[in-house]
Design an enzyme around this catalytic site. Structure first.
Site, PDB file in Angstrom:
ATOM      1  N   GLU A 236       0.832  -1.209   0.000  1.00 14.83           N
ATOM      2  CA  GLU A 236       0.000   0.000   0.000  1.00 14.83           C
ATOM      3  C   GLU A 236       0.857   1.245   0.000  1.00 14.83           C
ATOM      4  OE1 GLU A 236      -2.220   3.349   2.033  1.00 14.83           O
ATOM      5  OE2 GLU A 236      -0.391   2.275   2.640  1.00 14.83           O
ATOM      6  N   GLU A 237       1.915   1.221   0.813  1.00 15.41           N
ATOM      7  CA  GLU A 237       2.740   2.419   0.964  1.00 15.41           C
ATOM      8  C   GLU A 237       3.528   2.738  -0.305  1.00 15.41           C
ATOM      9  OE1 GLU A 237       2.218   4.219   3.334  1.00 15.41           O
ATOM     10  OE2 GLU A 237       1.722   3.068   5.125  1.00 15.41           O
ATOM     11  N   ASP A 264      -7.516   1.535   8.170  1.00 15.10           N
ATOM     12  CA  ASP A 264      -6.200   2.140   7.969  1.00 15.10           C
ATOM     13  C   ASP A 264      -6.194   3.545   8.542  1.00 15.10           C
ATOM     14  OD1 ASP A 264      -3.587   2.437   7.131  1.00 15.10           O
ATOM     15  OD2 ASP A 264      -4.119   3.037   5.096  1.00 15.10           O
TER      16      ASP A 264
END
Length: 346
Positions: A236-237, A264
């Site tokens: 995701e990052e 999140d």
């Protein structure tokens, strides 16, 4: 259940040692964190005068002054979403006008001298220079120094090494529904985190919350009517890579997804559920939340979703999330998770 599909993930594998020192107009250690995909400096570092700018327009107006300098974006914080473009593109824009390195104030209203890192979004054609975030407080200090006409010099040293693309995968598990197994409820988080701290809230907490949704049902011997699917998205990052891969593989099944949720947003006592859906679905969700009155989670707020699941909302699937003080910082430790939440860290 293994997703079984590879996602190509660009990774900055080694941060190595990094430091920043203001050497003029006085000596001061500047806490910093290198940004994702940043290149390193020469071993001796880069010592250069600092040009403080407020935004891209300010940089353009002072482009003639940027050559050979370290550009510092001293941002007036409005929102994370609005200013994230400076983390994503700030170094590239500074490099285009001749800067030798780029610094930016952390994407927060305050940072208590703990900088906030994150990824950059660079193309193959962008010029590369070392890029890092510093605290809001230090950026503001240097902004005031420049306003007083003082010369600011910084010695920046970064040992960042970028490695080739790697393969990573989403982790998926599910409890098959007893009555409507083809209909699916998804709870999710992302399994990757930045290297500083422990990633406890972004997104270790979200992963454990999602995992426990299935574990609690299993341990209680309860079989859901619809299939419950737990997804730990990868990378995701680094640009929502796991979320994009899952959407591309399963978009044709969109009518089977009853709701997709992502946690999140930190691990604090929830007070509401953010929800995105049509009027009928919102009314159903409001009725469901009445069951959570003992937990004080009864309010439905507009705008649900999460970074990895946004595409699903655009094709009509209802989205939800529960609503971080230590985002992408060295404060990302288990001890800073709300201790009233027993979510199974070890």
């Amino acid at each position: 259940m293994d997703e079984g599909r590879a996602s190509v993930t660009p990774l900055t594998v080694l941060r190595n040692s990094e430091s920043a020192w203001m050497v003029l107009p006085r000596l001061k250690n500047i806490n910093m964190l290198g940004l994702g995909r940043s290149i390193g400096t020469p071993p001796e570092g880069i010592r250069a005068e600092v040009l403080v700018v407020k935004d891209f327009d300010d940089l353009a107006q002072n482009a003639a002054l940027a050559a050979g300098r370290i550009v510092l974006y001293n941002l007036n914080f409005t929102s994370y979403g609005e200013l994230s473009v400076y983390r994503g593109r700030g170094s590239a824009e500074a490099a285009k006008v001749g800067a030798v390195a780029s610094l930016m104030s952390s994407l927060a209203s305050f940072s208590i001298d703990s900088p906030h890192t994150g990824d950059q979004f660079l193309s193959q054609d962008d010029p590369l220079i070392p890029a890092a975030a510093i605290s809001v407080e230090d950026a503001s200090m240097m902004g005031r120094m420049q306003e007083r006409g003082e010369t600011i010099e910084v010695l920046l040293t970064m040992g960042a090494v970028n490695y080739a693309e790697n393969i990573s995968r989403n982790v998926i598990m599910e409890l098959q529904g007893s009555e409507f197994p083809q209909e699916t409820v998804v709870v999710s988080g992302h399994i990757d985190s930045w290297d500083v701290g422990q990633g406890a809230m972004d997104d270790g907490g979200g992963v454990m919350i999602s995992w426990n949704a299935a574990v609690v049902l299993k341990r209680l011997g309860l079989i859901p009517r619809r299939t419950l699917r737990v997804i730990f998205f990868t990378a995701e990052e680094q640009g929502l890579i796991g979320g994009e891969a899952y959407f591309n593989a399963h978009e044709s099944e969109k009518d089977n997804f009853q709701i997709i949720m992502e946690s999140d947003g930190g691990t604090f006592n929830p007070t509401a559920l953010a929800f995105k859906g049509n009027i009928e679905a919102t009314c159903i969700m409001q009725e469901i939340l009445k069951l959570l009155a003992p937990l004080n989670i009864t309010e439905v707020l507009p705008g649900g979703g999460g970074p990895d699941i946004g595409n699903w909302g655009r094709v009509g699937v209802p989205l939800g999330n529960i609503h971080l003080h230590y985002l992408h910082t060295k404060g990302f430790w288990q001890e800073n998770v709300n201790q009233n939440l027993n979510i199974g860290f070890s």
